[in-house]
Design an enzyme around this catalytic site. Structure first.
Site, mmCIF file in Angstrom:
data_model
loop_
_atom_site.group_PDB
_atom_site.id
_atom_site.type_symbol
_atom_site.label_atom_id
_atom_site.label_comp_id
_atom_site.label_asym_id
_atom_site.label_seq_id
_atom_site.Cartn_x
_atom_site.Cartn_y
_atom_site.Cartn_z
ATOM 1 N N CYS A 34 0.900 -1.221 -0.122
ATOM 2 C CA CYS A 34 -0.129 0.467 -0.719
ATOM 3 C C CYS A 34 0.677 1.271 0.055
ATOM 4 O O CYS A 34 2.354 0.696 -0.386
ATOM 5 C CB CYS A 34 -0.648 0.024 1.448
ATOM 6 S SG CYS A 34 -0.496 0.359 2.762
ATOM 7 N N HIS A 185 -3.780 9.609 3.221
ATOM 8 C CA HIS A 185 -3.763 8.480 3.771
ATOM 9 C C HIS A 185 -5.135 8.142 3.587
ATOM 10 O O HIS A 185 -6.060 8.700 4.320
ATOM 11 C CB HIS A 185 -3.492 7.495 4.768
ATOM 12 C CG HIS A 185 -2.900 6.425 3.796
ATOM 13 N ND1 HIS A 185 -4.183 5.451 4.229
ATOM 14 C CD2 HIS A 185 -2.443 5.716 3.675
ATOM 15 C CE1 HIS A 185 -3.610 3.909 4.337
ATOM 16 N NE2 HIS A 185 -2.523 4.222 3.627
#
Length: 267
Positions: A34, A185
């Site tokens: 990620c 994020h």
């Protein structure tokens, strides 16, 4: 395929070291990444050599189920791609070349300044230590804060330049003139949604301010997928640049975009 002698190709050599640290090819099931972490599913995570990851700059290594997650920041996706390429092409190796000693760049002195960060989205302010992901709550990725979004309009929390947009659209990197590197994020584990809930409105190298709409997130789609939609603002070079950081509002308070919610003092 084996760890073998160094080829002089830094990325390849480090990726081979990671493969060995994971217990070798036969112990690896899947490798992905990620925005901040290398995610590996293993047959046995008890054989992992965590020291190798720490030498490569990992801020932490977590055992999750039968796998591991190594907190490698922006390098995570690069390592993931290289390791998957090595696993898919075991007989392919880079041409050996001399290892060149890297010169140490002189440390640049920075003037200490205070910088306010604004809420990137309307919603409820969350102290970073209360985020339900220990990579963030233990500040492995640096100082920062979260906001539980009321809507999906995500703005820049600072004035700066867009440095990176992850291909899964769940994270955006911004660098300020003061040298701070921020990561927006969008949600927890939303990398698994492959960008479907997100629309990005900027591109790399764009200049942005707190008035700039960075992205639109479909909050309900994220929730329906069983993911937490919390929007995190993280200072990924905290150890190099941040002398002090503090919340300007209380955890649980309602906040609005463009309003100051976090203050940092640079080193």
């Amino acid at each position: 395929m084996n760890n073998g002698p160094k080829t002089g190709d830094k990325l390849y050599d480090e990726s081979m070291d990671i493969i060995a640290a994971l217990g070798g090819v036969s112990n690896i099931q899947t490798v992905s990444a990620c925005a901040t972490r290398l995610r590996v599913s293993l047959k046995d995570n008890n054989v992992v050599n965590e020291g190798v990851f720490k030498k490569l700059g990992a801020l932490g290594v977590l055992k999750v189920g039968v796998g591991i997650q190594a907190i490698l920041g922006g390098k995570a996706d690069i390592y993931s791609q290289e390791i998957n390429d090595i696993l898919a092409n075991p007989d392919k190796t880079p041409q050996s070349k001399p290892v060149v000693e890297q010169k140490t760049e002189p440390k640049v002195e920075h003037q200490s300044v205070k910088l306010d960060l604004t809420a990137p989205v309307n919603g409820k302010f969350i102290d970073l230590t209360k985020v339900v992901d220990e990579v963030f709550s233990k500040k492995m990725m640096g100082e920062g804060f979260g906001v539980e979004p009321e809507d999906g309009n995500v703005y820049s929390p600072v004035t700066g330049t867009v440095e990176s947009i992850f291909k899964t659209k769940h994270a955006i990197g911004i660098k300020t003139a003061e040298g701070l590197e921020l990561l927006l994020h969008l949600g927890l584990d939303t990398v698994e949604l492959e960008g479907k809930p997100f629309t990005i409105h900027v591109k790399e190298d764009d200049q942005v301010t707190p008035d700039t709409l960075l992205a639109t997130a479909d909050v309900e789609q994220i929730k329906d997928a069983g993911k937490d939609p919390v929007v995190l603002t993280l200072i990924t070079n905290t150890s190099d640049y941040v002398a002090n950081a503090k919340n300007l509002v209380k955890s649980g308070d309602q906040v609005e975009v463009h309003h100051n919610v976090f203050e940092i003092t640079t080193k």
